[in-house]
Structure formats: C-alpha cells, structure tokens
Motif scaffolding. Sequence first.
Motif, PDB file in Angstrom:
ATOM      1  N   THR A 179       0.681  -1.331  -0.182  1.00  0.00           N
ATOM      2  CA  THR A 179      -0.093  -0.019  -0.105  1.00  0.00           C
ATOM      3  C   THR A 179       0.862   1.084  -0.094  1.00  0.00           C
ATOM      4  O   THR A 179       0.321   2.407  -0.184  1.00  0.00           O
ATOM      5  N   GLY A 180       2.209   1.065   0.243  1.00  0.00           N
ATOM      6  CA  GLY A 180       3.044   2.437   0.248  1.00  0.00           C
ATOM      7  C   GLY A 180       2.617   3.231   1.338  1.00  0.00           C
ATOM      8  O   GLY A 180       2.992   4.495   1.657  1.00  0.00           O
ATOM      9  N   GLY A 181       2.060   2.395   2.445  1.00  0.00           N
ATOM     10  CA  GLY A 181       1.743   3.292   3.664  1.00  0.00           C
ATOM     11  C   GLY A 181       0.705   3.940   3.793  1.00  0.00           C
ATOM     12  O   GLY A 181       0.433   4.960   4.639  1.00  0.00           O
ATOM     13  N   ALA A 182       0.093   3.983   2.727  1.00  0.00           N
ATOM     14  CA  ALA A 182      -1.325   4.755   2.659  1.00  0.00           C
ATOM     15  C   ALA A 182      -2.373   4.262   3.417  1.00  0.00           C
ATOM     16  O   ALA A 182      -3.329   4.932   3.884  1.00  0.00           O
ATOM     17  N   GLY A 183      -2.361   3.103   3.777  1.00  0.00           N
ATOM     18  CA  GLY A 183      -3.449   2.515   4.871  1.00  0.00           C
ATOM     19  C   GLY A 183      -3.169   2.594   6.207  1.00  0.00           C
ATOM     20  O   GLY A 183      -2.041   2.692   6.712  1.00  0.00           O
ATOM     21  N   THR A 184      -4.167   2.439   6.976  1.00  0.00           N
ATOM     22  CA  THR A 184      -3.880   2.140   8.540  1.00  0.00           C
ATOM     23  C   THR A 184      -4.531   1.019   9.230  1.00  0.00           C
ATOM     24  O   THR A 184      -5.367   0.355   8.718  1.00  0.00           O
ATOM     25  N   VAL A 185      -3.627   0.241   9.753  1.00  0.00           N
ATOM     26  CA  VAL A 185      -3.877  -1.093  10.398  1.00  0.00           C
ATOM     27  C   VAL A 185      -5.075  -0.718  11.488  1.00  0.00           C
ATOM     28  O   VAL A 185      -4.809  -0.212  12.240  1.00  0.00           O
ATOM     29  N   LEU A 186      -6.329  -1.288  11.194  1.00  0.00           N
ATOM     30  CA  LEU A 186      -7.444  -1.141  12.428  1.00  0.00           C
ATOM     31  C   LEU A 186      -7.339  -2.265  13.325  1.00  0.00           C
ATOM     32  O   LEU A 186      -7.303  -2.309  14.666  1.00  0.00           O
ATOM     33  N   SER A 187      -7.053  -3.622  12.642  1.00  0.00           N
ATOM     34  CA  SER A 187      -7.046  -4.995  13.746  1.00  0.00           C
ATOM     35  C   SER A 187      -6.365  -5.924  12.890  1.00  0.00           C
ATOM     36  O   SER A 187      -5.937  -5.785  11.742  1.00  0.00           O
ATOM     37  N   HIS A 188      -5.683  -6.678  13.522  1.00  0.00           N
ATOM     38  CA  HIS A 188      -4.644  -7.972  13.176  1.00  0.00           C
ATOM     39  C   HIS A 188      -5.152  -8.822  14.080  1.00  0.00           C
ATOM     40  O   HIS A 188      -4.776  -8.941  15.444  1.00  0.00           O
ATOM     41  N   ASP A 191      -7.130   9.917  -2.536  1.00  0.00           N
ATOM     42  CA  ASP A 191      -5.790   8.994  -2.748  1.00  0.00           C
ATOM     43  C   ASP A 191      -5.481   7.713  -2.301  1.00  0.00           C
ATOM     44  O   ASP A 191      -5.174   6.807  -2.911  1.00  0.00           O
ATOM     45  N   ALA A 192      -5.724   7.717  -0.969  1.00  0.00           N
ATOM     46  CA  ALA A 192      -5.610   6.566  -0.390  1.00  0.00           C
ATOM     47  C   ALA A 192      -6.461   5.339  -0.655  1.00  0.00           C
ATOM     48  O   ALA A 192      -6.248   4.205  -0.955  1.00  0.00           O
ATOM     49  N   VAL A 193      -7.794   5.935  -1.028  1.00  0.00           N
ATOM     50  CA  VAL A 193      -8.771   4.955  -1.415  1.00  0.00           C
ATOM     51  C   VAL A 193      -8.609   4.317  -2.859  1.00  0.00           C
ATOM     52  O   VAL A 193      -8.571   3.004  -2.965  1.00  0.00           O
ATOM     53  N   ALA A 194      -7.831   5.131  -3.707  1.00  0.00           N
ATOM     54  CA  ALA A 194      -7.246   4.294  -5.099  1.00  0.00           C
ATOM     55  C   ALA A 194      -6.055   3.478  -4.469  1.00  0.00           C
ATOM     56  O   ALA A 194      -6.145   2.348  -5.176  1.00  0.00           O
ATOM     57  N   VAL A 195      -5.405   3.600  -3.747  1.00  0.00           N
ATOM     58  CA  VAL A 195      -4.553   2.699  -3.206  1.00  0.00           C
ATOM     59  C   VAL A 195      -5.053   1.200  -2.879  1.00  0.00           C
ATOM     60  O   VAL A 195      -4.587   0.296  -2.930  1.00  0.00           O
ATOM     61  N   GLY A 196      -6.112   1.625  -2.003  1.00  0.00           N
ATOM     62  CA  GLY A 196      -6.848   0.548  -1.455  1.00  0.00           C
ATOM     63  C   GLY A 196      -7.464  -0.499  -2.223  1.00  0.00           C
ATOM     64  O   GLY A 196      -7.460  -1.661  -2.252  1.00  0.00           O
ATOM     65  N   MET A 250     -15.598  12.566   3.074  1.00  0.00           N
ATOM     66  CA  MET A 250     -14.360  12.003   3.265  1.00  0.00           C
ATOM     67  C   MET A 250     -14.617  10.475   2.966  1.00  0.00           C
ATOM     68  O   MET A 250     -15.274   9.777   3.428  1.00  0.00           O
ATOM     69  N   GLU A 251     -14.274  10.452   1.617  1.00  0.00           N
ATOM     70  CA  GLU A 251     -14.145   9.000   0.861  1.00  0.00           C
ATOM     71  C   GLU A 251     -13.531   7.762   2.003  1.00  0.00           C
ATOM     72  O   GLU A 251     -12.409   8.418   2.165  1.00  0.00           O
ATOM     73  N   ARG A 252     -14.010   6.682   2.064  1.00  0.00           N
ATOM     74  CA  ARG A 252     -13.214   5.800   3.187  1.00  0.00           C
ATOM     75  C   ARG A 252     -13.495   4.484   2.433  1.00  0.00           C
ATOM     76  O   ARG A 252     -14.680   4.093   2.138  1.00  0.00           O
ATOM     77  N   LEU A 253     -12.536   3.721   2.605  1.00  0.00           N
ATOM     78  CA  LEU A 253     -12.239   2.191   2.301  1.00  0.00           C
ATOM     79  C   LEU A 253     -11.890   1.356   3.329  1.00  0.00           C
ATOM     80  O   LEU A 253     -10.759   1.780   3.869  1.00  0.00           O
TER      81      LEU A 253
END
Length: 140
Positions: free
Chosen positions: A52-61, A86-91, A125-128
Amino acid sequence: MMLTLSLRDPFAHIFADFDTIEVKSATNVRRACVRPRRTLTDRVRSALMQITGGAGTVLSHEEKAWASITFTGTRHEIVLEFCGTDAVAVGEELIERLPDHEFALPGQLVADATIIKVDHRFGAMERLEVTAVMLLLEES
C-alpha cells in the motif's frame, strides 16, 4: 521511648535533585544494540504496508495458529482503512494485487491471500475498509 533518634528528613529522596544521585549500574551498556525481535505478525503487517505504500492504517490484526496432518501455520485476518481519495485508490489497487502478490516472509509460505470484506463509503471523506485474510505455512 525511641531507641534511635534521627533528625534526617525521611522523605528527602522524593524531593531530591536527580542529577546528584549516583548510579551504580553498568553505564557503558548500549541500549541501541538491543532491539525488540520482529514477530511474524510484524512482518505480515509490514509486507502489507509495502504493497500500500503506507497509505493504509491497520485497524486490527488477528493471528490464529492452525495445523493439519501435514502442515502447520497461522491464519492472519487484517483490517485496513484507507481515508481520502488518493488512499482509497491505493486500497482498490491492494484489492486487485493481493491474491497474486509474491510475499517474502522468512520461514513462511503464503498459501492463500484473499480479500473477504470491503466497505466503501462515499461522501465528503471517502473511506475504504478492507479485510484481508492470509494463510501462512511454516517451511520445514
């Protein structure tokens, strides 16, 4: 009757200047040479963040061990969040690339990497939100 009499303040150490305290432990031990060991969970997260190039955030694992007659391994369920256009496009690119991506995890083979859930919200705020599941096998 008191057997000992002390005029010293019993709470002086609480209000003392810490620069004057003598440290008798080993002072020449470098803390930089001791690093925490990276776990398999850390390696899986960093491998996904590389995609993801660091564009995402880990919510849970969540990591769960499993075994069959011939194999042992772990199942990882990771929820990633992408906020902004931009982050949604990476997602969305992650969704497309994950099943065919070649992972380099030492001592592990990625048997399966799939997306099991996608929550895409439009608006100001678009969110994926993407839920990925990875099945890892221990190399033996």
